[in-house]
Design a protein around this motif. Structure first.
Motif, PDB file in Angstrom:
ATOM      1  N   PRO A  20       0.813  -1.228   0.000  1.00  0.00           N
ATOM      2  CA  PRO A  20       0.000   0.000   0.000  1.00  0.00           C
ATOM      3  C   PRO A  20       0.843   1.274   0.000  1.00  0.00           C
ATOM      4  CG  PRO A  20      -0.941  -1.606   1.507  1.00  0.00           C
ATOM      5  CD  PRO A  20       0.388  -2.155   1.073  1.00  0.00           C
ATOM      6  N   ALA A  21       1.970   1.266   0.716  1.00  0.00           N
ATOM      7  CA  ALA A  21       2.843   2.444   0.724  1.00  0.00           C
ATOM      8  C   ALA A  21       3.453   2.672  -0.650  1.00  0.00           C
ATOM      9  CB  ALA A  21       3.942   2.276   1.770  1.00  0.00           C
ATOM     10  N   PHE A  22       3.901   1.608  -1.283  1.00  0.00           N
ATOM     11  CA  PHE A  22       4.484   1.746  -2.623  1.00  0.00           C
ATOM     12  C   PHE A  22       3.444   2.236  -3.625  1.00  0.00           C
ATOM     13  CE2 PHE A  22       7.440  -1.783  -1.097  1.00  0.00           C
ATOM     14  CZ  PHE A  22       8.501  -0.925  -0.877  1.00  0.00           C
ATOM     15  N   ARG A  23       2.228   1.701  -3.544  1.00  0.00           N
ATOM     16  CA  ARG A  23       1.151   2.146  -4.448  1.00  0.00           C
ATOM     17  C   ARG A  23       0.859   3.631  -4.246  1.00  0.00           C
ATOM     18  NH1 ARG A  23      -1.491  -2.805  -3.129  1.00  0.00           N
ATOM     19  NH2 ARG A  23      -2.723  -1.689  -1.580  1.00  0.00           N
ATOM     20  N   ARG A  24       0.805   4.036  -2.986  1.00  0.00           N
ATOM     21  CA  ARG A  24       0.523   5.440  -2.667  1.00  0.00           C
ATOM     22  C   ARG A  24       1.594   6.351  -3.249  1.00  0.00           C
ATOM     23  NH1 ARG A  24       2.628   8.324   1.719  1.00  0.00           N
ATOM     24  NH2 ARG A  24       1.481  10.239   2.241  1.00  0.00           N
ATOM     25  N   ALA A  25       2.858   5.961  -3.129  1.00  0.00           N
ATOM     26  CA  ALA A  25       3.950   6.791  -3.639  1.00  0.00           C
ATOM     27  C   ALA A  25       3.854   6.969  -5.144  1.00  0.00           C
ATOM     28  CB  ALA A  25       5.287   6.178  -3.250  1.00  0.00           C
ATOM     29  N   LEU A  26       3.590   5.897  -5.851  1.00  0.00           N
ATOM     30  CA  LEU A  26       3.482   5.990  -7.304  1.00  0.00           C
ATOM     31  C   LEU A  26       2.262   6.808  -7.718  1.00  0.00           C
ATOM     32  CD1 LEU A  26       4.443   2.345  -8.377  1.00  0.00           C
ATOM     33  CD2 LEU A  26       5.868   4.406  -8.509  1.00  0.00           C
ATOM     34  N   ALA A  27       1.152   6.626  -6.998  1.00  0.00           N
ATOM     35  CA  ALA A  27      -0.058   7.375  -7.327  1.00  0.00           C
ATOM     36  C   ALA A  27       0.139   8.870  -7.116  1.00  0.00           C
ATOM     37  CB  ALA A  27      -1.227   6.875  -6.481  1.00  0.00           C
ATOM     38  N   ALA A  28       0.984   9.236  -6.152  1.00  0.00           N
ATOM     39  CA  ALA A  28       1.234  10.647  -5.863  1.00  0.00           C
ATOM     40  C   ALA A  28       2.207  11.276  -6.853  1.00  0.00           C
ATOM     41  CB  ALA A  28       1.770  10.798  -4.446  1.00  0.00           C
ATOM     42  N   ALA A 205      17.223  13.044   2.108  1.00  0.00           N
ATOM     43  CA  ALA A 205      16.854  14.437   1.807  1.00  0.00           C
ATOM     44  C   ALA A 205      15.423  14.659   2.262  1.00  0.00           C
ATOM     45  CB  ALA A 205      16.997  14.710   0.308  1.00  0.00           C
ATOM     46  N   GLN A 206      15.260  15.314   3.403  1.00  0.00           N
ATOM     47  CA  GLN A 206      13.935  15.375   4.015  1.00  0.00           C
ATOM     48  C   GLN A 206      13.256  16.739   3.933  1.00  0.00           C
ATOM     49  OE1 GLN A 206      13.035  12.544   4.409  1.00  0.00           O
ATOM     50  NE2 GLN A 206      14.769  11.298   5.045  1.00  0.00           N
ATOM     51  N   ARG A 207      13.999  17.800   4.006  1.00  0.00           N
ATOM     52  CA  ARG A 207      13.414  19.135   4.002  1.00  0.00           C
ATOM     53  C   ARG A 207      13.303  19.682   2.580  1.00  0.00           C
ATOM     54  NH1 ARG A 207      13.507  21.396   9.137  1.00  0.00           N
ATOM     55  NH2 ARG A 207      14.744  20.242  10.680  1.00  0.00           N
ATOM     56  N   SER A 208      12.305  20.535   2.375  1.00  0.00           N
ATOM     57  CA  SER A 208      12.133  21.136   1.047  1.00  0.00           C
ATOM     58  C   SER A 208      13.369  21.919   0.633  1.00  0.00           C
ATOM     59  CB  SER A 208      10.910  22.062   1.041  1.00  0.00           C
ATOM     60  OG  SER A 208       9.721  21.321   1.217  1.00  0.00           O
ATOM     61  N   GLY A 209      13.951  22.666   1.578  1.00  0.00           N
ATOM     62  CA  GLY A 209      15.145  23.430   1.259  1.00  0.00           C
ATOM     63  C   GLY A 209      16.299  22.544   0.852  1.00  0.00           C
ATOM     64  N   THR A 210      16.429  21.413   1.526  1.00  0.00           N
ATOM     65  CA  THR A 210      17.494  20.467   1.185  1.00  0.00           C
ATOM     66  C   THR A 210      17.269  19.881  -0.204  1.00  0.00           C
ATOM     67  OG1 THR A 210      17.797  19.893   3.514  1.00  0.00           O
ATOM     68  CG2 THR A 210      18.649  18.343   1.882  1.00  0.00           C
ATOM     69  N   LEU A 211      16.046  19.503  -0.483  1.00  0.00           N
ATOM     70  CA  LEU A 211      15.732  18.942  -1.798  1.00  0.00           C
ATOM     71  C   LEU A 211      16.004  19.959  -2.901  1.00  0.00           C
ATOM     72  CD1 LEU A 211      12.468  17.142  -0.705  1.00  0.00           C
ATOM     73  CD2 LEU A 211      14.398  15.982  -1.790  1.00  0.00           C
ATOM     74  N   ASN A 212      15.620  21.198  -2.674  1.00  0.00           N
ATOM     75  CA  ASN A 212      15.873  22.241  -3.670  1.00  0.00           C
ATOM     76  C   ASN A 212      17.367  22.486  -3.842  1.00  0.00           C
ATOM     77  OD1 ASN A 212      13.288  23.160  -4.657  1.00  0.00           O
ATOM     78  ND2 ASN A 212      12.877  23.933  -2.610  1.00  0.00           N
ATOM     79  N   ARG A 213      18.113  22.438  -2.747  1.00  0.00           N
ATOM     80  CA  ARG A 213      19.562  22.654  -2.830  1.00  0.00           C
ATOM     81  C   ARG A 213      20.210  21.553  -3.662  1.00  0.00           C
ATOM     82  NH1 ARG A 213      23.537  20.672   0.468  1.00  0.00           N
ATOM     83  NH2 ARG A 213      22.035  20.078   2.087  1.00  0.00           N
ATOM     84  N   LEU A 214      19.824  20.315  -3.438  1.00  0.00           N
ATOM     85  CA  LEU A 214      20.402  19.207  -4.198  1.00  0.00           C
ATOM     86  C   LEU A 214      20.018  19.282  -5.668  1.00  0.00           C
ATOM     87  CD1 LEU A 214      19.960  16.231  -1.710  1.00  0.00           C
ATOM     88  CD2 LEU A 214      21.893  17.769  -1.983  1.00  0.00           C
ATOM     89  N   ALA A 221      19.292  12.084  -8.665  1.00  0.00           N
ATOM     90  CA  ALA A 221      18.285  11.381  -7.880  1.00  0.00           C
ATOM     91  C   ALA A 221      18.420  11.762  -6.418  1.00  0.00           C
ATOM     92  CB  ALA A 221      18.407   9.868  -8.037  1.00  0.00           C
ATOM     93  N   VAL A 222      17.289  11.773  -5.725  1.00  0.00           N
ATOM     94  CA  VAL A 222      17.270  12.000  -4.285  1.00  0.00           C
ATOM     95  C   VAL A 222      16.321  10.983  -3.647  1.00  0.00           C
ATOM     96  CG1 VAL A 222      17.886  14.446  -4.284  1.00  0.00           C
ATOM     97  CG2 VAL A 222      15.496  13.777  -4.615  1.00  0.00           C
ATOM     98  N   TYR A 223      16.591  10.684  -2.382  1.00  0.00           N
ATOM     99  CA  TYR A 223      15.765   9.758  -1.600  1.00  0.00           C
ATOM    100  C   TYR A 223      15.145  10.529  -0.441  1.00  0.00           C
ATOM    101  CZ  TYR A 223      18.705   6.097  -3.793  1.00  0.00           C
ATOM    102  OH  TYR A 223      19.378   5.279  -4.669  1.00  0.00           O
ATOM    103  N   SER A 224      13.840  10.354  -0.239  1.00  0.00           N
ATOM    104  CA  SER A 224      13.173  11.078   0.829  1.00  0.00           C
ATOM    105  C   SER A 224      12.011  10.272   1.405  1.00  0.00           C
ATOM    106  CB  SER A 224      12.651  12.425   0.320  1.00  0.00           C
ATOM    107  OG  SER A 224      12.025  13.153   1.350  1.00  0.00           O
ATOM    108  N   ASP A 225      11.721  10.533   2.690  1.00  0.00           N
ATOM    109  CA  ASP A 225      10.549   9.951   3.353  1.00  0.00           C
ATOM    110  C   ASP A 225       9.314  10.831   3.172  1.00  0.00           C
ATOM    111  OD1 ASP A 225      12.004   7.786   4.623  1.00  0.00           O
ATOM    112  OD2 ASP A 225      12.855   9.295   5.950  1.00  0.00           O
ATOM    113  N   HIS A 226       9.504  12.073   2.726  1.00  0.00           N
ATOM    114  CA  HIS A 226       8.408  13.036   2.648  1.00  0.00           C
ATOM    115  C   HIS A 226       7.904  13.122   1.212  1.00  0.00           C
ATOM    116  CE1 HIS A 226       8.747  14.482   6.776  1.00  0.00           C
ATOM    117  NE2 HIS A 226      10.046  14.309   6.625  1.00  0.00           N
ATOM    118  N   LEU A 227       6.806  12.449   0.974  1.00  0.00           N
ATOM    119  CA  LEU A 227       6.329  12.246  -0.389  1.00  0.00           C
ATOM    120  C   LEU A 227       5.951  13.561  -1.080  1.00  0.00           C
ATOM    121  CD1 LEU A 227       5.685  10.177  -2.552  1.00  0.00           C
ATOM    122  CD2 LEU A 227       3.431   9.849  -1.511  1.00  0.00           C
ATOM    123  N   ARG A 228       5.196  14.423  -0.430  1.00  0.00           N
ATOM    124  CA  ARG A 228       4.764  15.671  -1.066  1.00  0.00           C
ATOM    125  C   ARG A 228       5.960  16.535  -1.447  1.00  0.00           C
ATOM    126  NH1 ARG A 228      -0.180  17.853  -1.238  1.00  0.00           N
ATOM    127  NH2 ARG A 228      -1.938  16.660  -0.412  1.00  0.00           N
TER     128      ARG A 228
END
Length: 239
Positions: A20-28, A205-214, A221-228
Motif C-alpha cells: 500500500p505504501a508503494f502504491r501510494r507513492a506511485l499514485a502521488a 533528503a527530508q526538508r524542502s530546502g534540502t531537496l531544492n539545494r540538491l 536522484a534524491v531519496y526522501s521519506d516526505h512524499l509531497r
C-alpha cells in the motif's frame, strides 16, 4: 531528477516497505521507489528494512525463515512487481550475511528479469560497496550499480576525480552520498561525475530546502521519506 520514495514514503500509521505504501507513492507522482532486499532461507527476495520479524520474545531473522512463514504484509519482490508493474525506477539496498551480496543480487535480477525482462532490469539500481559492485559487474551488463559511500572514502580514494574514475572503470553507474555531505564546497562533485558519465545521488533528503539545494547542484536522484516534498521538487507531478 529521480525522486525515490524511501521505503515507499508511507503515510502516518502505515507500514513502511509494504505494497500500500508503494502504491501510494506511485499514485502521488514519485518516479522511483526504494527498499531493502533480503533473501529468505529458501532464497526468495523479500522487501524489509532490518530483516527481523515477529513479536517480542519470538523475533526471527528473515534469513532463517522460508518465504511461506513470513507475515502476509511482508512483500516478496515477485509480488511487488506483480502488483506495481515495472514502469518506475527502483533502488534496492541488498542486505544479508557478509559475503552474500552477489547471491542476493543474482536472485533480485532474476525476479526483475522475469517480471519485465531487460526493461525492468535496466530500471533497477542496486546499492552497495565498491568491491562488491566491481565484482558483480561482469555478471550482469544491464542492472545499474550504485556506490553508496561517504566523502571520507572519496577523499581516501584520491578525491572525486580519481574516485569517479575508479567507479567508471568498475562499471558503476552512480555515486550516492548522504545529504549532509553534499555541501556547497562539494557542489562541483556532480559536474565531475557527469563529465565521467556517472550519476550523482543524495539520500536522506527530508526538508524542502534540502531537496531544492540538491536539485540546484544538479543531482540525478534524491531519496526522501516526505512524499509531497519529494514530488514537488523532483517535478514528478503537480501538487
Amino acid at each position: 531528477m529521480i525522486g525515490f520514495a524511501h521505503r515507499g514514503a508511507p503515510a502516518p500509521h502505515q507500514r513502511e516497505n509494504c505494497l500500500p505504501a508503494f502504491r501510494r507513492a506511485l499514485a502521488a507522482g514519485a518516479t522511483g521507489l526504494e527498499s531493502d532486499a533480503w533473501l529468505t532461507a529458501d532464497a526468495v527476495p523479500v522487501l524489509h528494512h532490518d530483516g527481523i520479524v515477529g513479536p517480542p520474545g519470538r523475533r526471527r531473522r528473515i534469513t532463517e525463515l522460508p518465504a511461506e512463514r513470513l507475515p502476509g504484509w511482508l512483500p516478496t519482490l515477485a509480488a511487488f512487481y506483480q502488483e506495481l508493474g515495472t514502469g518506475f525506477e527502483f533502488s534496492l539496498d541488498l542486505k544479508g550475511p557478509a559475503g552474500g551480496w552477489e547471491r542476493a543480487a543474482d536472485a533480485v535480477v532474476a525476479v526483475a528479469s522475469g517480471a519485465g525482462g531487460c526493461a525492468a532490469v535496466s530500471r533497477l539500481w542496486l546499492c552497495g560497496n565498491l568491491p562488491e559492485l566491481a565484482a558483480y559487474r561482469a555478471r550482469d551488463p544491464d542492472v545499474r550499480l550504485v556506490n553508496s559511500t561517504s566523502v571520507a572514502n572519496v577523499l581516501a580514494g584520491g578525491g572525486i576525480e580519481a574516485y569517479g574514475e575508479r567507479l567508471r572503470a568498475a562499471g558503476v553507474a552512480a555515486l550516492n552520498l548522504r545529504t549532509r555531505e553534499w555541501r556547497p564546497q562539494r557542489a562541483d562533485y556532480a559536474t565531475v561525475l557527469h563529465d565521467l558519465g556517472l550519476a550523482a545521488f543524495g539520500w536522506d533528503a527530508q526538508r524542502s530546502g534540502t531537496l531544492n539545494r540538491l536539485a540546484g547542484y544538479g543531482l540525478d536522484a534524491v531519496y526522501s521519506d516526505h512524499l509531497r516534498r519529494l514530488v514537488r521538487v523532483t517535478g514528478s507531478a503537480a501538487t
